[in-house]
Design a protein around this motif. Structure first.
Motif, mmCIF file in Angstrom:
data_model
loop_
_atom_site.group_PDB
_atom_site.id
_atom_site.type_symbol
_atom_site.label_atom_id
_atom_site.label_comp_id
_atom_site.label_asym_id
_atom_site.label_seq_id
_atom_site.Cartn_x
_atom_site.Cartn_y
_atom_site.Cartn_z
ATOM 1 N N UNK A 260 4.793 108.886 47.491
ATOM 2 C CA UNK A 260 5.608 108.363 46.387
ATOM 3 C C UNK A 260 7.110 108.496 46.629
ATOM 4 N N UNK A 261 7.502 109.228 47.679
ATOM 5 C CA UNK A 261 8.936 109.360 47.959
ATOM 6 C C UNK A 261 9.467 108.180 48.781
ATOM 7 N N UNK A 262 8.576 107.377 49.370
ATOM 8 C CA UNK A 262 9.023 106.227 50.157
ATOM 9 C C UNK A 262 9.456 105.115 49.215
ATOM 10 N N UNK A 263 10.643 104.554 49.472
ATOM 11 C CA UNK A 263 11.155 103.483 48.623
ATOM 12 C C UNK A 263 11.983 102.512 49.450
ATOM 13 N N UNK A 264 12.251 101.341 48.876
ATOM 14 C CA UNK A 264 13.078 100.353 49.549
ATOM 15 C C UNK A 264 12.301 99.107 49.936
ATOM 16 N N UNK A 265 13.029 98.062 50.295
ATOM 17 C CA UNK A 265 12.435 96.781 50.655
ATOM 18 C C UNK A 265 11.944 96.793 52.105
#
Length: 403
Positions: A260-265
């Motif tokens: 859940x800490x991974x984010x971004x396009x």
């Protein structure tokens, strides 16, 4: 009584059950499914769905994995999803629209299963109707016989038309772009970790914003593969792009990850070999869209070895990579991306041999901060501006090179 019911249902399961009512000369109002419940264990499970009026329905079986499909007319499902949570014989239950005039319930089983009872009966007060489905375990051989002995017309195989507005058809020389809102209808996609927003809603809102922005550019005509909450198979999405001679295909998604800490396009292009495990896992999930909707798995015809087709694919792949690089160039210092933001895997929706295609993960609904951005109107407009700039640069580059 159960033995007699089972014998009768075995003969009648694939018949259309119940009348189909419609207003004279008008479009019928959707049914309302206002309640549901499920009880039982892994030997026998009962499902009851409450409707405002009598529903016509049909039942079919699909293998690999074992599923029971209940096709209905257009239906609004107004009950809480918890009322029809998977249990007993079923490990997954999905329901939703399949097109403008049809809906579907898909029951994915933990073992071979059959319906001993499938009927509609009036409520005690006479005001509504309920669909009663009694499922029981069966043998692999009997399930295979049920699959083999049926015939059906899949409502999802109806002719699909694109959402190009009337009177705004592309002009000769226009650069045509297919904007594909991922998921839809019975296929909700991912679910937001915070607001429980469905991915199909996020992608449709963004697709509309992007198409509107692209259509403000002279010489560019964008159209939506879907403009409402309806299901489209992966092959139908590709077919629409090719039918309308699209020069680009942009498929929009907003998935979830266990981390859940991974984010971004992220921008994905097609490849038979995935760039990494994250890309492989994501492609595997996205390619299950048809299965989720209860589509039969049809073996693809073997491809004819054709050197011209192979050259077309190679050229298309190069154009797709160029588009991906232009998108990431626009995002630089403007939009957050994951590490190694250009990845590749075997996405079925990117397989048009002659249409440069990318799959854009706008962000991840599994991340609270990404979810906030995905629901933010201003961020959506900013993304649409940046993508439009990328498309314009890509188009200018291709045109300059004689493409």
């Amino acid at each position: 009584m159960n033995v007699l019911a089972g014998a009768l249902v075995a003969v009648a399961l694939c018949l259309h059950v119940g009348p189909a009512s419609a207003a004279d000369g008008g479009k019928p109002e959707p049914l309302l499914a206002y309640g549901a419940r499920i009880i039982g264990d892994d030997a026998r499970t009962r499902i009851v769905v409450d409707f405002d009026r009598e529903p016509a329905f049909s039942v079919h079986y699909i293998a690999n994995p074992e599923r029971i499909v209940i096709d209905l007319p257009a239906t609004a499902f107004g009950f809480d999803a918890k009322q029809l949570g998977a249990r007993g014989l079923f490990k997954d239950i999905r329901y939703g629209a399949m097109g403008e005039g049809s809906a579907r319930i898909v029951l994915t089983a933990i073992k071979p299963v059959k319906l001993a009872i499938a009927k509609v009966q009036k409520d005690e007060d006479g005001k509504g109707h309920r669909l009663v489905l009694d499922a029981e375990m069966t043998t692999k051989e009997e399930f295979a016989a049920l699959v083999k002995g049926q015939s059906w017309s899949d409502p999802a195989d109806q002719q699909v038309t694109s959402a190009i507005p009337a009177g705004e058809a592309p002009k000769p020389g226009d650069f045509i772009i297919a904007v594909d809102a991922g998921h839809g209808g019975i296929d909700t996609g991912a679910i937001g970790v915070d607001t429980k927003t469905e991915e199909k809603q996020v992608t449709l809102a963004f697709a509309k914003a992007l198409a509107d922005r692209l259509n403000r550019e002279p010489g560019i005509k964008a159209f939506l593969t879907r403009d409402s909450d309806e299901f489209l198979s992966l092959s139908e999405r590709v077919q629409l792009a090719r039918q309308h001679h699209a020069g680009l295909f942009i498929s929009l998604h907003a998935d979830t990850l266990k981390q859940k800490d991974i984010r971004g396009a992220t921008v994905y292009t097609i490849s038979d070999k995935a760039s990494d495990k994250l890309a492989a896992d994501l492609a595997e999930r996205e390619n299950l869209s048809d299965q989720i909707a209860g589509k039969e798995t049809v073996a693809e015809p073997p491809e004819v070895a054709d050197i011209l087709l192979d050259l077309t694919r190679r050229e298309t792949q190069a154009f797709s990579i160029s588009l991906a690089e232009n998108v990431l160039g626009s995002f630089k210092d403007q939009i957050g991306t994951i590490n190694n933001p250009h990845r590749h895997a075997g996405f079925q929706v990117l397989r048009a041999p002659d249409v440069p295609s990318i799959l854009l993960e706008l962000g991840f609904l599994s991340n609270v901060e990404d979810e906030k951005l995905l629901l933010d109107d201003q961020w959506r407009l900013k993304m649409a501006d940046l993508l439009t700039d990328a498309v314009k640069r890509y188009h200018s580059s291709v045109a300059a090179n004689g493409g």
